[in-house]
Write a protein that holds these residues in place. Structure first.
Motif, short mmCIF file in Angstrom:
data_model
loop_
_atom_site.label_atom_id
_atom_site.label_comp_id
_atom_site.label_asym_id
_atom_site.label_seq_id
_atom_site.Cartn_x
_atom_site.Cartn_y
_atom_site.Cartn_z
N THR A 157 0.13 7.96 -7.78
CA THR A 157 -0.97 7.51 -6.93
C THR A 157 -1.97 6.71 -7.74
N ASP A 158 -3.03 6.27 -7.06
CA ASP A 158 -4.16 5.55 -7.66
C ASP A 158 -3.72 4.27 -8.36
N PHE A 159 -3.43 3.27 -7.55
CA PHE A 159 -3.11 1.94 -8.07
C PHE A 159 -4.36 1.07 -8.12
N GLY A 160 -5.52 1.70 -8.29
CA GLY A 160 -6.78 0.98 -8.24
C GLY A 160 -6.96 -0.08 -9.30
N ILE A 161 -6.30 0.08 -10.47
CA ILE A 161 -6.43 -0.95 -11.51
C ILE A 161 -5.08 -1.62 -11.76
N ALA A 162 -4.16 -1.45 -10.82
CA ALA A 162 -2.86 -2.10 -10.98
C ALA A 162 -3.03 -3.60 -11.00
N SER A 163 -2.08 -4.28 -11.64
CA SER A 163 -2.21 -5.73 -11.78
C SER A 163 -0.85 -6.38 -11.91
N LEU A 164 -0.88 -7.70 -11.85
CA LEU A 164 0.28 -8.48 -12.21
C LEU A 164 0.35 -8.53 -13.73
N PRO A 165 1.56 -8.83 -14.31
CA PRO A 165 1.72 -8.78 -15.77
C PRO A 165 0.77 -9.66 -16.56
N ASP A 166 0.28 -10.75 -15.95
CA ASP A 166 -0.57 -11.66 -16.73
C ASP A 166 -2.06 -11.37 -16.54
N VAL A 174 4.85 -1.84 -2.69
CA VAL A 174 5.74 -0.94 -3.43
C VAL A 174 6.06 0.26 -2.54
N ARG A 175 7.05 0.16 -1.73
CA ARG A 175 7.42 1.25 -0.83
C ARG A 175 8.53 2.06 -1.49
N HIS A 176 8.17 3.30 -1.84
CA HIS A 176 9.13 4.14 -2.57
C HIS A 176 8.75 5.59 -2.36
N PRO A 177 9.74 6.51 -2.29
CA PRO A 177 9.44 7.93 -2.06
C PRO A 177 8.52 8.55 -3.10
N HIS A 178 8.46 7.97 -4.30
CA HIS A 178 7.62 8.54 -5.35
C HIS A 178 6.36 7.72 -5.60
N VAL A 179 6.02 6.86 -4.65
CA VAL A 179 4.76 6.10 -4.70
C VAL A 179 3.96 6.48 -3.46
N ILE A 180 2.68 6.75 -3.65
CA ILE A 180 1.81 7.16 -2.55
C ILE A 180 1.86 6.12 -1.43
N VAL A 181 1.81 6.58 -0.19
CA VAL A 181 1.84 5.69 0.97
C VAL A 181 0.41 5.49 1.47
N LEU A 214 2.04 -3.81 -12.24
CA LEU A 214 1.85 -2.87 -13.33
C LEU A 214 0.82 -1.84 -12.88
N HIS A 215 1.11 -0.55 -13.09
CA HIS A 215 0.17 0.49 -12.67
C HIS A 215 -1.05 0.53 -13.59
N ARG A 216 -0.83 0.59 -14.90
CA ARG A 216 -1.85 0.52 -15.93
C ARG A 216 -2.70 1.78 -16.08
N ASP A 217 -2.40 2.82 -15.31
CA ASP A 217 -3.18 4.06 -15.48
C ASP A 217 -2.31 5.27 -15.15
N VAL A 218 -1.11 5.29 -15.72
CA VAL A 218 -0.21 6.43 -15.52
C VAL A 218 -0.73 7.58 -16.38
N LYS A 219 -1.10 8.66 -15.73
CA LYS A 219 -1.66 9.82 -16.43
C LYS A 219 -1.49 11.04 -15.52
N PRO A 220 -1.63 12.25 -16.04
CA PRO A 220 -1.42 13.45 -15.22
C PRO A 220 -2.27 13.51 -13.97
N ALA A 221 -3.51 13.03 -14.02
CA ALA A 221 -4.38 13.08 -12.85
C ALA A 221 -3.88 12.19 -11.72
N ASN A 222 -3.07 11.21 -12.05
CA ASN A 222 -2.54 10.29 -11.04
C ASN A 222 -1.11 10.60 -10.64
#
Length: 520
Positions: free
Chosen positions: A156-165, A70-77, A135-143
């Motif tokens: 940031t913090d895609f640590g629990i990101a997943s595919l939809p299924d 996911v390469r995007h200006p608003h996603v952490i590199v 799916l990010h699954r943890d969108v919150k102010p800390a991230n």
């Protein structure tokens, strides 16, 4: 994860090039430190796993792979992955400025326009992730990191990101995510898709504009109850953000505001416009009604029995709206307040899109008022081929087959469905609907169906009471009439709380009398 700028770390070198510095923050799974890339001479952030966190080292590699997609200006590199104390460590871009959680903890609250601009950045980040089936699954102010100089928001913090299924639970059965910002379908172990991240975005917007999540409570149990059951009332201090927040916090993911419509409304708010004038409404299923402002659901109006079956995992939070017939003696009260004569062709039509909103109706030439000087009702000409009386300020929605107008307070709903006459005609449709009533409408009772005529045409009328899909919704009464004309079945209904029964009865009679087919 909170970036507090405290506590100096040791000067150790990892990966042969990254000199660790001060600790920037710490979460349940790891620590983030400032570091210097001695090879390239730049500042970076290094995320290392806490030894006692129980985190799976493979998860760090997985997070790096996810973010790399996911390469995007608003996603952490993520620049690199190196080994630290026998575990992988992520080397990421350093965002100077701290997180949204830091800003809120310091007592800062965003204006509606500022929150809308933040929302646009995050929505773009999520859209880019969803396009890669992430799916990010943890969108919150800390991230959400906020760059000090540019104001750019970075997810940031895609640590629990997943595919939809992917499952909502970890391998140990523990819930993953942050409850205050987690969508109700995930709370109940149902299907989670991009709409779940959009719910979280809605909660983050609330926090940005008010200082706290709308679901903050004293205990986890209370948080869960608030998300799944309690009435959702966006704070008035959010001003023009309220329409988009209502749409994003729709409990049924199939009714939730989509990314494209959310972007349109956020852009309007960011530009200083009033999104309420755009009448935002999510795309609806055949049996669905908009939920504004409380948790809502859908009465399955006559002729839509098959569509009353929700897909597995979908929540039954969409209230009812089926229709009915009313006393002719009261009809003149509302007809006298309509904006334009009910007869005649439309002066203009809407866009013709599948999911439409209030601008799809023809503007009316004058404002009706009640005795107190407040708007009461208006005649609208709908692009779907009809004209009728609806509550003034009603929000329009459609699933392509049904059109529903919901009063501004979300309580009264006027619906229309037009289709070819099915086998059994109007009376057959109504009888089948009544038979299915106990299945489609919890607490269905006092149902009556009778064969009648409407303007001399074959017709049938159905009336019943039911409990609503949630306690917040409460008991409702619905009125429905369907008639056959030129091989077409016209179905018009009104639904309202039982406490407003007489209003519903009066409005139903006026609505049916005002209805005209325009052939739109």
């Amino acid at each position: 994860m909170t970036y507090d700028g405290s506590e100096q770390g040791g000067p150790e070198l990892i990966g042969g090039r990254y000199r660790l510095g001060e600790r920037l923050g710490q979460g349940g799974m790891g620590v983030v430190r400032r570091a210097t890339d001695e090879l390239l001479g730049r500042e970076v952030a290094v995320k290392t796993l806490a030894l006692d966190s129980g985190a799976d080292p493979a998860g760090a590699l997985r997070e790096a792979r996810v973010v790399a997609q996911v390469r995007h200006p608003h996603v952490i590199v993520v620049h690199d992955v190196v080994e630290h104390e026998g575990r992988p460590a992520l080397v990421m871009e350093l965002i100077e400025g701290g997180s949204l959680a830091d800003r809120l903890a310091a007592g800062e609250v965003f204006s509606p326009a500022e929150a809308a601009r933040l929302g646009l950045d995050l929505l773009d980040a999520l859209t880019a992730a969803h396009a890669r089936d992430v799916l990010h699954r943890d969108v919150k102010p800390a991230n959400v990191l906020l760059e000090k100089d540019s104001g750019r928001a970075v997810l940031t913090d895609f640590g629990i990101a997943s595919l939809p299924d992917a499952t909502t639970l970890s391998r140990t059965g523990a819930f993953i995510g942050t409850p205050e910002y987690t969508a109700p379908e995930r709370m109940q172990g149902g299907d989670a898709g991009p709409a779940s991240d959009l719910w979280s975005l809605g909660a983050v917007l609330c926090a940005a504009a008010t200082g706290t999540s709308p679901f903050r409570r004293d205990s986890i149990g209370a948080v869960l109850h608030a998300i799944v059951y309690e009435e959702i009332r966006p704070s008035a201090r959010m001003g023009p953000l309220v329409p988009v927040v209502r749409g994003l916090l729709e409990r049924d993911p199939e009714l939730r505001l989509g990314a494209a419509e959310a972007r349109r409304l956020l852009a309007a708010c960011a530009a200083g416009e009033d999104p309420a004038a755009l009448a935002p409404v999510p795309t609806l299923r055949e049996d669905a009604l908009p939920a504004v402002p409380a948790p809502a659901g859908a009465d399955t109006a006559a002729g839509g029995r098959g569509s009353g079956r929700r897909r597995a995992g979908a929540l039954p939070f969409v209230t009812a709206a089926v229709a009915v017939c009313a006393a002719a003696a009261t009809v003149a009260v509302l007809l006298a307040m309509q904006d334009e004569p009910p007869a005649g062709p439309p002066g203009a039509t809407g866009t013709g899109s599948t999911a439409t909103s209030a601008p799809a109706t023809t503007p009316t030439p004058r404002t009706p008022v009640s005795g107190a000087g407040r708007p009461l009702s208006r005649q609208v000409t709908d692009e779907s081929g009809f004209s009728l009386l609806v509550p003034y300020g009603a929000i329009r929605s459609t699933d392509g087959e049904r059109v529903v107008y919901t009063s501004p307070d979300g309580a009264v709903r006027v619906g229309v469905r037009i289709r070819p006459v099915p086998p059994g005609g109007a009376i057959g449709v109504m009888r089948t609907s009544a038979e299915d009533g106990p299945k489609t409408n919890p607490g269905y009772r006092d149902g009556t169906v009778e064969e009648t005529t409407h303007r001399g045409l074959p017709a049938a009328r159905w009336e019943f009471t039911w409990d609503g899909f949630t306690r917040a919704e409460g008991a409702r009464h619905t009125f429905d009439v369907a008639w056959e004309e030129d091989e077409t079945l016209y179905d018009v209904w009104v639904s309202a709380p039982v406490s407003r029964l007489e209003e519903a009865r009066t409005r139903f009679g006026a609505t049916v009398e005002s209805f005209r087919a325009t052939g739109g």
